[in-house]
Design a protein around this motif. Structure first.
Motif, PDB file in Angstrom:
ATOM      1  N   GLY A  10      48.561  41.390  36.858  1.00 43.61           N
ATOM      2  CA  GLY A  10      47.267  41.921  36.441  1.00 43.61           C
ATOM      3  C   GLY A  10      46.436  40.870  35.718  1.00 43.61           C
ATOM      4  N   VAL A  11      47.095  40.070  34.878  1.00 45.65           N
ATOM      5  CA  VAL A  11      46.404  38.972  34.180  1.00 45.65           C
ATOM      6  C   VAL A  11      45.817  38.005  35.206  1.00 45.65           C
ATOM      7  CG1 VAL A  11      46.742  36.937  32.712  1.00 45.65           C
ATOM      8  CG2 VAL A  11      47.739  39.137  32.044  1.00 45.65           C
ATOM      9  N   GLN A  13      45.043  38.566  38.336  1.00 52.66           N
ATOM     10  CA  GLN A  13      43.942  39.204  39.054  1.00 52.66           C
ATOM     11  C   GLN A  13      42.665  39.242  38.210  1.00 52.66           C
ATOM     12  OE1 GLN A  13      45.877  42.946  40.110  1.00 52.66           O
ATOM     13  NE2 GLN A  13      45.774  42.350  42.263  1.00 52.66           N
ATOM     14  N   ARG A  14      42.806  39.602  36.935  1.00 53.58           N
ATOM     15  CA  ARG A  14      41.617  39.664  36.059  1.00 53.58           C
ATOM     16  C   ARG A  14      40.970  38.294  35.910  1.00 53.58           C
ATOM     17  NH1 ARG A  14      45.037  42.897  33.217  1.00 53.58           N
ATOM     18  NH2 ARG A  14      45.463  41.281  31.666  1.00 53.58           N
ATOM     19  N   HIS A  15      41.803  37.276  35.700  1.00 55.94           N
ATOM     20  CA  HIS A  15      41.236  35.932  35.533  1.00 55.94           C
ATOM     21  C   HIS A  15      40.584  35.438  36.822  1.00 55.94           C
ATOM     22  CE1 HIS A  15      42.444  35.586  31.480  1.00 55.94           C
ATOM     23  NE2 HIS A  15      43.725  35.336  31.685  1.00 55.94           N
ATOM     24  N   GLN A  17      39.181  37.298  39.093  1.00 54.04           N
ATOM     25  CA  GLN A  17      37.921  38.038  39.221  1.00 54.04           C
ATOM     26  C   GLN A  17      36.863  37.482  38.274  1.00 54.04           C
ATOM     27  OE1 GLN A  17      37.427  40.286  41.569  1.00 54.04           O
ATOM     28  NE2 GLN A  17      35.309  40.541  40.965  1.00 54.04           N
ATOM     29  N   THR A  18      37.267  37.171  37.063  1.00 54.57           N
ATOM     30  CA  THR A  18      36.334  36.590  36.085  1.00 54.57           C
ATOM     31  C   THR A  18      35.759  35.281  36.601  1.00 54.57           C
ATOM     32  OG1 THR A  18      37.500  37.588  34.216  1.00 54.57           O
ATOM     33  CG2 THR A  18      36.140  35.664  33.732  1.00 54.57           C
TER      34      THR A  18
END
Length: 104
Positions: A10-11, A13-15, A17-18
């Protein structure tokens, strides 16, 4: 602190996307993003390695070797034989007999 694969993924994926959404790179946040991403990647890789080892232990052989032992190497020999057979047949027989050589 020990994280799970799901949390670490999840980390990542979030990074990702950011970083995709940024029009201009935010250099001030980049170091933290890189550090967290590397840490999360290492956790994910360790979990994947552990699962691969467990599978190898349970199945009795490495998974990569199993893929290499697939019947694919025999297929080219068969296809080569089938490619050469019609050429030989067409040289020795009339074209009407080529239809009779259907293998089914």
């Amino acid at each position: 602190m020990k994280h799970s694969f799901k949390e670490s993924y999840g980390v990542l994926q979030r990074h990702a996307q950011t970083l995709r959404e940024q029009r201009e790179p935010n250099i001030d946040d980049l170091l933290q993003i890189v550090e967290e991403s590397v840490s999360a990647f290492k956790i994910c890789q360790a979990r994947i390695d552990a699962v691969e080892k467990a599978l190898e232990k349970e199945l009795g052989e490495p998974q990569r070797e199993t893929a290499e032992r697939s019947p694919v190497p025999t297929a080219p020999a068969e296809s080569t034989a089938s490619k050469t057979a019609p050429k030989t047949a067409s040289k020795t027989a009339a074209p009407a007999t080529d239809d009779d050589d259907v293998p089914f």
